[in-house]
Design an enzyme around this catalytic site. Structure first.
Site, PDB file in Angstrom:
ATOM      1  N   TRP A 359       0.830  -1.218   0.000  1.00  0.00           N
ATOM      2  CA  TRP A 359       0.000   0.000   0.000  1.00  0.00           C
ATOM      3  C   TRP A 359       0.858   1.258   0.000  1.00  0.00           C
ATOM      4  CZ3 TRP A 359      -1.913   2.783   4.860  1.00  0.00           C
ATOM      5  CH2 TRP A 359      -0.986   2.667   5.897  1.00  0.00           C
ATOM      6  N   ASP A 360       2.144   1.092   0.314  1.00  0.00           N
ATOM      7  CA  ASP A 360       3.085   2.211   0.284  1.00  0.00           C
ATOM      8  C   ASP A 360       2.937   3.005  -1.018  1.00  0.00           C
ATOM      9  OD1 ASP A 360       3.898   0.117   1.961  1.00  0.00           O
ATOM     10  OD2 ASP A 360       6.004   0.690   1.917  1.00  0.00           O
ATOM     11  N   GLU A 495       0.279  -3.126  12.502  1.00  0.00           N
ATOM     12  CA  GLU A 495       0.409  -4.580  12.362  1.00  0.00           C
ATOM     13  C   GLU A 495       0.687  -5.304  13.676  1.00  0.00           C
ATOM     14  OE1 GLU A 495       3.359  -4.897   9.291  1.00  0.00           O
ATOM     15  OE2 GLU A 495       1.925  -4.350   7.717  1.00  0.00           O
ATOM     16  N   LYS A 608       2.374  -0.193  16.229  1.00  0.00           N
ATOM     17  CA  LYS A 608       3.559  -0.198  15.381  1.00  0.00           C
ATOM     18  C   LYS A 608       3.634   1.120  14.603  1.00  0.00           C
ATOM     19  CE  LYS A 608       5.734  -2.692  11.562  1.00  0.00           C
ATOM     20  NZ  LYS A 608       5.573  -3.661  10.488  1.00  0.00           N
ATOM     21  N   GLN A 609       2.489   1.583  14.128  1.00  0.00           N
ATOM     22  CA  GLN A 609       2.438   2.766  13.263  1.00  0.00           C
ATOM     23  C   GLN A 609       1.025   3.330  13.309  1.00  0.00           C
ATOM     24  OE1 GLN A 609       3.172  -0.349  10.235  1.00  0.00           O
ATOM     25  NE2 GLN A 609       2.434   1.196   8.809  1.00  0.00           N
TER      26      GLN A 609
HETATM   27  C1  BGC Z   1       4.825  -1.715   7.443  1.00  0.00           C
HETATM   28  C2  BGC Z   1       3.821  -1.673   6.318  1.00  0.00           C
HETATM   29  C3  BGC Z   1       4.543  -1.431   5.018  1.00  0.00           C
HETATM   30  C4  BGC Z   1       5.650  -2.444   4.803  1.00  0.00           C
HETATM   31  C5  BGC Z   1       6.457  -2.161   3.569  1.00  0.00           C
HETATM   32  C6  BGC Z   1       5.872  -2.752   7.132  1.00  0.00           C
HETATM   33  O1  BGC Z   1       6.833  -2.756   8.138  1.00  0.00           O
HETATM   34  O2  BGC Z   1       4.191  -2.022   8.656  1.00  0.00           O
HETATM   35  O3  BGC Z   1       2.867  -0.647   6.550  1.00  0.00           O
HETATM   36  O4  BGC Z   1       3.639  -1.516   3.974  1.00  0.00           O
HETATM   37  O5  BGC Z   1       6.513  -2.425   5.909  1.00  0.00           O
HETATM   38  O6  BGC Z   1       7.051  -0.911   3.637  1.00  0.00           O
END
Ligand code: BGC
Length: 780
Positions: A359-360, A495, A608-609
């Site tokens: 999704w980035d 996550e 986490k984010q």
């Molecule tokens: C993040 C995701 C991201 C992925 C790739 C993961 O560590 O939690 O949001 O899409 O890394 O960058």
């Protein structure tokens, strides 16, 4: 190579083997079609060299599909009086490399000494051409210093390549030198070298097929010397093809060897001709201009890219460099001419995440291209259209309708996310549960159309994406006892929490997505009924089905909110354990509280984010400032930022809610992630989403530029250490040149005479008339 501009160059002084892998990533050269890591041409133990071609994936011999480590076009070895000039065989006396961000050229100068103390200087310059994406070029110069020498240069293409498979696990504290670690990496083979040699005109060639996908990769090259070699031999050895040139070189004189490389593949869209012939034709077309011509043309193309996308910070050298460095990497990550590829989480600069697309691409990366090079943004979205068949298949496999985008995608759109960590100990649930990616793609389609005004995109690709993905949600939503609709067993962007129900982010975006799909259908029914009917016929969609989506949207569960407006991230989140974050590492990043790690935060409130905050960032019109502020204060304190996507959103939200205190701190965490390797894993590739997030901090955060209520708005609030921030954005087809300061800001609309555009600056109407600068006082 002295006197480089500190705001435009990345410089390496001295060769440090322990940092070599990091340098390889940050010194990547590329053009969106391919990326070549900044490895030394001659290689050394522990080097992680690689050239990656966008869209060339292969699954043979590895548990998860890889972005293929393609034949090495840099391959060059130099011997001086029988001693090989490389860091393993000779001593490095001096070493400097300079990546010129302005031109995309990587310059090198290394002085080696042999055992007898005789010194020889090796210089090189390399590029992946921005003017012709099928072309790469390398110039090598060898100069004996203080002695006459027999110089041998071998230059060609090496097809013996392996992808890294898994990083070995070492006990904590065991610090092995990089070359030992390298030896332990399991390797995957993806290439079968089929033909190699020299054509009658002297052009070398190497053709390899990827084993599983059967993609033909064709490399052709011409090696020429500045003065006639005393002897020239063509070498074809195993999987390597090269020209060997021998020279007798007097003290202080320089021999120059140039290599032009043409690259073509059988997957290049719209180019069905034989890739071997195409690669050779590229070399032939550039033979007359040589490396100098390639440098000139590419430099001109770079000037145009920078004209559109430069972010200029005045007053802080390191920040200015960080923004240009990030922009450089964004520019070499995307190819506007290929609508079948997107950008992997590590761009084309390394093998981390195996080149997979997340999704980035839509949420972090897209805004940069959208506002600077909209044709590139369109192309990136076309990848999602191109991979709709894979997304349909994924949905069908899971018993749902329509199209569901994969959490990790590669060339087909099928799910490529591994189920387990490489050591088999921990389960990833992202592939099953991070469903929000499907709504994120829809969101990006809407953003693209709103910012560019390119309604045609809806007819060409966007509407089909929106409708097919809307269908997925309708079939995936579950009916609750009270008649509402919800989603169980999902994971939001955070996550740390799996198997949750009613994730606020996902539910809200699903509601938004269905409503948007209905709107777009209604609009197209009025503006382009025939084309809409064509899309409907192609996917078997009738207006009744669409009408039902409005009702479904309305029934999707709303999140629970406390009286102060703090939204519960998912059902039961407020009941989880509050574990305080109390320690930060040397890069100012929060540490896991004692006893916690990536896989055991489920029972806690640790994030986490951003999740709820991400939602507020994406739908700024929907949450009043007080709500944003309450949520920012609540969730910021609980977020560990274990994703490099996290700091940028916190910087912007903080600024948006009037709390600038942490913005600079978050800016540094995001902007310096690869510049300073502050997570220690830049060796695996650029955190390209963080580079784009950093661009967003500058433009959307400090520049305060947002699309609100469909209008272009600004609320500048520069950090104290910046004097000015300048950038250009494209809004509805026209560049708007923006120059922001602490006291006043000015704006110029760059369009044909008579064109006007209304914008809002700090809430006040400002009318831009093409060509007339408008200056307004800055409020913050
Ligand atoms: C993040 C995701 C991201 C992925 C790739 C993961 O560590 O939690 O949001 O899409 O890394 O960058």
């Amino acid at each position: 190579m002295s006197g480089h501009d500190p705001e435009w160059t990345l410089v390496e002084h001295g060769f440090d083997r322990a940092r070599a892998g990091y340098r390889e990533t940050v010194f990547t050269v590329g053009n969106g079609r391919l990326g070549t890591r900044g490895s030394l041409e001659e290689g050394h133990l522990g080097a992680l060299s690689g050239t990656y071609l966008a869209g060339v994936y292969d699954a043979h011999d590895s548990p998860v599909i890889d972005l293929v480590n393609a034949p090495d076009w840099l391959h060059t070895a130099v011997w001086v009086d029988g001693v090989r000039l490389d860091p393993d065989a000779a001593e490095i006396v001096e070493h400097e490399r300079v990546l010129d961000l302005r031109t995309g050229l990587l310059h090198r100068s290394t002085t080696f000494a042999d055992r007898a103390g005789r010194c020889t200087r090796l210089r090189s310059v390399r590029l992946a051409s921005m003017a012709d994406r099928d072309l790469c070029a390398l110039r090598v110069e060898v100069t004996p210093l203080g002695h006459d020498a027999e110089v041998v240069v071998v230059a060609g293409v090496d097809g013996h390549r392996r992808n890294l498979d898994r990083l070995p696990r070492y006990p904590d504290g065991l610090d092995l030198p990089p070359q030992r670690r390298w030896d332990k990496w399991a390797r995957s083979t993806h290439l079968d070298v089929r033909e190699l040699g020299f054509a009658a005109d002297g052009t070398g060639f190497l053709h390899a097929d990827t084993i599983d996908r059967g993609t033909r990769l064709a490399f052709a090259f011409a090696v020429t010397a500045g003065r006639a070699a005393d002897r020239s031999t063509d070498l074809v050895e195993g999987e390597r093809v090269a020209r060997r040139l021998e020279f007798r070189v007097p003290d202080g004189e320089t021999v120059t060897v140039d290599k032009l490389v043409g690259i073509a593949t059988s997957r290049d869209p719209g180019r069905p001709d034989d890739p071997g012939a195409r690669a050779a034709a590229t070399v032939a077309a550039h033979a007359a201009g040589g490396v100098d011509g390639a440098v000139r043309a590419s430099t001109e193309a770079w000037a145009e890219l920078w004209r559109d996308s430069e972010l200029q910070v005045v007053g802080h050298e390191k920040d200015a460099l960080a923004l240009r460095f990030g922009t450089y990497h964004l520019l070499i990550a995307a190819n506007p001419d290929d609508p079948t590829v997107s950008i992997g989480a590590k761009s084309l600069s390394g093998e981390g995440y195996r080149g997979h697309v997340f999704w980035d691409s839509e949420i972090l990366l897209l805004p940069f291209y959208l506002y600077t090079r909209p044709e590139t943004a369109r192309s990136l979205l076309c990848y999602r259209h191109h991979t709709l068949p894979g997304a349909r298949a994924l949905s069908a496999e899971n018993g749902t309708r329509g199209a569901r985008y994969a959490w990790e995608a590669a060339d087909t759109g099928r799910e490529e996310c591994p189920r387990w960590t490489p050591d088999g100990k921990d389960r990833f649930w992202t592939r099953e549960e991070e469903l929000h990616v499907t709504a994120d793609v829809a969101y990006a389609v809407r953003e693209y159309v709103a910012v560019t005004g390119d309604e045609r995109f809806l007819l060409d690709a966007g509407a089909e994406i929106l409708f097919e993905t809307a269908r997925f949600w309708v079939s995936r939503l579950e009916e609750r006892a009270d008649g509402s609709l919800g989603l169980s067993n999902v994971m939001g962007p955070d996550e740390f929490h799996s198997h949750v129900a009613e994730n606020a982010f996902t539910n809200r975006l699903v509601r938004w997505h269905l409503t948007e799909a209905v709107d777009v259908h209604r609009t197209l029914a009025a503006t382009a009924p025939d084309r809409l009917a064509g899309i409907g016929d192609a996917i078997g969609l009738d207006p009744d089905e669409v009408a039902g989506w409005a009702d479904v949207a309305d029934r999707v569960r709303r999140p629970v909110a406390r009286p102060d407006g703090v939204i519960e991230q998912f059902d039961g989140y407020f009941d989880r354990l509050d574990v305080p974050i109390e320690s930060w590492d040397e890069n100012d990043m929060p540490r896991y509280p004692p006893g916690y790690h990536h896989f055991n935060c489920e029972d806690t409130k640790l994030l986490k984010q951003p999740d709820v905050l991400m939602l507020m960032y994406l739908l700024p019109d929907e949450y009043p400032p007080e709500t944003q502020r309450a949520n920012f204060e609540y969730y910021e304190a609980r977020t560990l930022h274990k994703s490099s996507l996290s700091p940028s959103i916190h910087a912007i939200l903080g600024l948006q809610v009037g709390d600038p205190t942490m913005a600079v701190r978050y800016f540094e965490r995001s902007a310096y992630v690869d510049l300073d390797d502050n997570q220690g894993n830049t060796i695996e590739g650029m955190h390209i989403a963080a580079a784009a997030g950093t661009w967003q901090i500058a433009v959307h955060g400090f520049g305060g530029m947002r699309m609100l209520g469909g209008r272009l708005t600004f609320a500048p609030r520069l950090p104290e250490r910046w004097e000015r921030l300048r950038f250009t954005v494209r809004w509805r087809g026209h560049p708007v040149r923006v120059d922001l300061g602490h006291d006043e800001s000015s704006f110029v609309l760059d369009a044909s005479p008579g064109t006007t555009q209304g914008i809002l600056v700090d809430g006040a109407e400002v009318l831009l008339v093409a060509g007339d600068p408008v200056t307004v006082p800055t409020k913050h």
